[in-house]
Design a protein around this motif. Structure first.
Motif, PDB file in Angstrom:
ATOM      1  N   ARG A   1       0.820  -1.219   0.000  1.00  0.00           N
ATOM      2  CA  ARG A   1       0.000   0.000   0.000  1.00  0.00           C
ATOM      3  C   ARG A   1       0.849   1.262   0.000  1.00  0.00           C
ATOM      4  O   ARG A   1       0.311   2.369  -0.071  1.00  0.00           O
ATOM      5  CB  ARG A   1      -0.924   0.002   1.215  1.00  0.00           C
ATOM      6  CG  ARG A   1      -1.898  -1.160   1.239  1.00  0.00           C
ATOM      7  CD  ARG A   1      -2.817  -1.073   2.438  1.00  0.00           C
ATOM      8  NE  ARG A   1      -3.639   0.123   2.422  1.00  0.00           N
ATOM      9  CZ  ARG A   1      -4.507   0.461   3.378  1.00  0.00           C
ATOM     10  NH1 ARG A   1      -4.648  -0.332   4.428  1.00  0.00           N
ATOM     11  NH2 ARG A   1      -5.211   1.569   3.290  1.00  0.00           N
ATOM     12  N   GLY A   2       2.164   1.107   0.079  1.00  0.00           N
ATOM     13  CA  GLY A   2       3.038   2.264   0.058  1.00  0.00           C
ATOM     14  C   GLY A   2       3.056   3.062   1.343  1.00  0.00           C
ATOM     15  O   GLY A   2       3.446   4.232   1.351  1.00  0.00           O
ATOM     16  N   GLU A   3       2.664   2.427   2.456  1.00  0.00           N
ATOM     17  CA  GLU A   3       2.643   3.128   3.732  1.00  0.00           C
ATOM     18  C   GLU A   3       4.026   3.081   4.380  1.00  0.00           C
ATOM     19  O   GLU A   3       4.674   2.031   4.413  1.00  0.00           O
ATOM     20  CB  GLU A   3       1.611   2.498   4.662  1.00  0.00           C
ATOM     21  CG  GLU A   3       0.189   2.603   4.136  1.00  0.00           C
ATOM     22  CD  GLU A   3      -0.820   1.939   5.056  1.00  0.00           C
ATOM     23  OE1 GLU A   3      -0.377   1.258   6.013  1.00  0.00           O
ATOM     24  OE2 GLU A   3      -2.038   2.086   4.807  1.00  0.00           O
ATOM     25  N   PRO A   4       4.506   4.199   4.923  1.00  0.00           N
ATOM     26  CA  PRO A   4       5.856   4.225   5.510  1.00  0.00           C
ATOM     27  C   PRO A   4       5.948   3.486   6.839  1.00  0.00           C
ATOM     28  O   PRO A   4       7.038   3.112   7.260  1.00  0.00           O
ATOM     29  CB  PRO A   4       6.128   5.725   5.700  1.00  0.00           C
ATOM     30  CG  PRO A   4       4.771   6.339   5.835  1.00  0.00           C
ATOM     31  CD  PRO A   4       3.859   5.520   4.970  1.00  0.00           C
ATOM     32  N   ARG A   5       4.832   3.297   7.518  1.00  0.00           N
ATOM     33  CA  ARG A   5       4.825   2.638   8.808  1.00  0.00           C
ATOM     34  C   ARG A   5       3.899   1.435   8.791  1.00  0.00           C
ATOM     35  O   ARG A   5       2.937   1.383   8.018  1.00  0.00           O
ATOM     36  CB  ARG A   5       4.370   3.606   9.923  1.00  0.00           C
ATOM     37  CG  ARG A   5       5.277   4.812  10.088  1.00  0.00           C
ATOM     38  CD  ARG A   5       6.631   4.403  10.612  1.00  0.00           C
ATOM     39  NE  ARG A   5       7.509   5.553  10.798  1.00  0.00           N
ATOM     40  CZ  ARG A   5       8.770   5.467  11.186  1.00  0.00           C
ATOM     41  NH1 ARG A   5       9.307   4.279  11.425  1.00  0.00           N
ATOM     42  NH2 ARG A   5       9.516   6.551  11.312  1.00  0.00           N
TER      43      ARG A   5
END
Length: 452
Positions: free
Chosen positions: A337-341
């Protein structure tokens, strides 16, 4: 006080609690090997070979349940008591028992003892470790007692055993089931009770509860009515366990339904019971109500995956743990999903936990692959059987396709090491070998790499 000081001097050279855990389990295996080598430990009054004694002691302490001699015919009552005693030690944990002993002797816990107990029970904080250890011991004994009562009553009422014999069988298998060891007092494990729900469901329940892990069990006891308040650890463990139980049952039913060597010879209700039982115990316990050597190769592959995953953290289960798998799933999902965390529910998972999950999985996979290669060289068996045997030893599941007794001594020694490593965990082994942690005093410039 002299005893406590002596223990402190003896173990003072170990700088990390995990080193003490590894040494403690090693000493328990050594003592168990010596006791099982005594003539009194065998039914025939003869000395057991050192390899057989070492194998059985390691399988007992590591809660694996793999056997190379028939338990009810080879071992005497004294030998059986040694085995189940080692199982109890392995289940409660050397450090938990050592903490209890320290409390009884000195009436208090020092910082070192608290660190040891925290490392063994994997509690998040060091708050009142005496209370934690007391709860662990009490909960274990209560669960074992409940299972023992059910078994005792069933053997008396359903199978006409005398009270003394039924009580002995009940206590032995109650301890064995809760600690996920898989040791039984029958030559065919529990295949003779494949259609008995009192035996199979009680074992399944004890295995599941023991495999959840003490932190999860204690949180469920406090707030089982409020799932929204569960911690990330509890959510992942509970939901992953339920999913694996259901999926495992359905897969075994679909694959083995017409197999005359396993479920095909049973009536339909018993097939469902046997499939559920296999799904419940395959991830961590060595019990079997059907012949695992007669499973289809596709079922062996499913079992390999289930055993490698294992059960919950800080419990009696082996494998990389369902929490590790669950965390990796969320890491993958966040990356896609391209989430950094990485977020689980309404909580953010720290980077250290993510790295630990990757390290544990990669170390475990590498160890399994290496040992599988070695056994393929040492034995004439096919990859599917050897891989099953290696993962069963590493994950302390204790199941076998029937080749354990025919593996040469060098291969059995390799499996002994695997059982030991699988019990205390790859990350614990790595931490125990690290004499001290190094803190980097500077940061290097960042450079992006091509992945994939």
């Amino acid at each position: 006080m002299r005893r406590v000081r002596a223990a402190s001097v003896l173990f003072g050279g170990y700088q990390h609690p995990t080193q003490m855990i590894a040494v403690g389990f090693g000493l328990a295996i050594l003592v168990g090997t010596l006791l099982l080598s005594l003539p009194a430990a065998t039914a025939q009054g003869q000395t057991t070979t050192w390899l057989t004694a070492l194998w059985t002691a390691t399988a007992s302490v590591s809660l694996t349940g793999l056997i190379i001699v028939d338990t009810p015919t080879h071992w005497s009552v004294f030998g059986e008591l040694i085995i189940i005693g080692l199982v109890q030690i392995g289940g409660l944990g050397i450090m938990t028992l050592a903490t209890v002993f320290t409390v009884l002797v000195s009436g208090r816990l020092g910082l070192r003892a608290r660190l040891f107990a925290q490392a063994e029970t994997k509690t998040p904080t060091m708050a009142d470790m005496r209370k934690v250890v007391r709860k662990v011991v009490l909960f274990s004994l209560v669960c074992e007692a409940v299972a023992a009562v059910v078994f005792t009553g069933r053997f008396m009422i359903g199978y006409g055993e005398s009270f003394g014999r039924a009580l002995y069988l009940g206590v032995f298998h109650g301890i064995s089931a809760f600690n996920n060891s898989g040791f039984t007092l029958w030559s065919d494990n529990i295949m003779g009770y494949v259609g008995d729900p009192w035996i199979c469901l009680t074992i399944s329940a004890a295995v599941i509860v023991g495999g959840l892990g003490f932190p999860v069990v204690f949180e469920l006891l406090r707030s089982w009515r409020h799932p929204g308040r569960w911690s990330v650890l509890t959510r992942i463990t509970v939901y992953a366990t339920l999913i694996l139980l259901v999926l495992g049952t359905l897969v075994y039913l679909a694959t083995e339904w017409h197999n005359p060597g396993t479920l095909g010879r049973l009536d339909e209700p018993t097939r469902v019971l046997a499939a559920f039982f296999l799904s419940a115990v395959v991830r961590t316990a060595g019990f079997n109500s059907v012949d695992t050597g007669a499973l289809h190769p596709s079922s062996w592959l499913v079992s390999d995956v289930m055993m490698f995953i294992g059960g919950g953290s800080a419990g009696t289960a082996g494998g990389i743990k369902v929490t590790t798998l669950g965390l990796l799933v969320f890491v993958i999902w966040s990356e896609l999903r391209g989430e950094p965390r990485v977020n689980v529910g309404h909580r953010q998972v720290p980077d250290t936990a993510q790295r630990q999950a990757v390290v544990v999985t990669m170390m475990s996979a590498a160890l399994v692959a290496f040992c599988t290669y070695v056994l393929l060289v040492l034995t004439p068996y096919t990859l599917d059987r050897v891989l099953f045997e290696v993962i069963a030893a590493f994950s302390t599941a204790g199941l076998t396709t029937g080749i354990t007794n025919d593996i040469p001594p060098a291969g059995q020694l390799l499996l002994i090491v695997l059982m030991f490593v699988g019990r205390i965990g790859p990350l614990t082994i790595g931490s125990a070998l690290a004499l001290k942690e190094r803190a980097r005093r500077y940061e290097l410039p960042e450079e992006r790499m091509i992945v994939g």
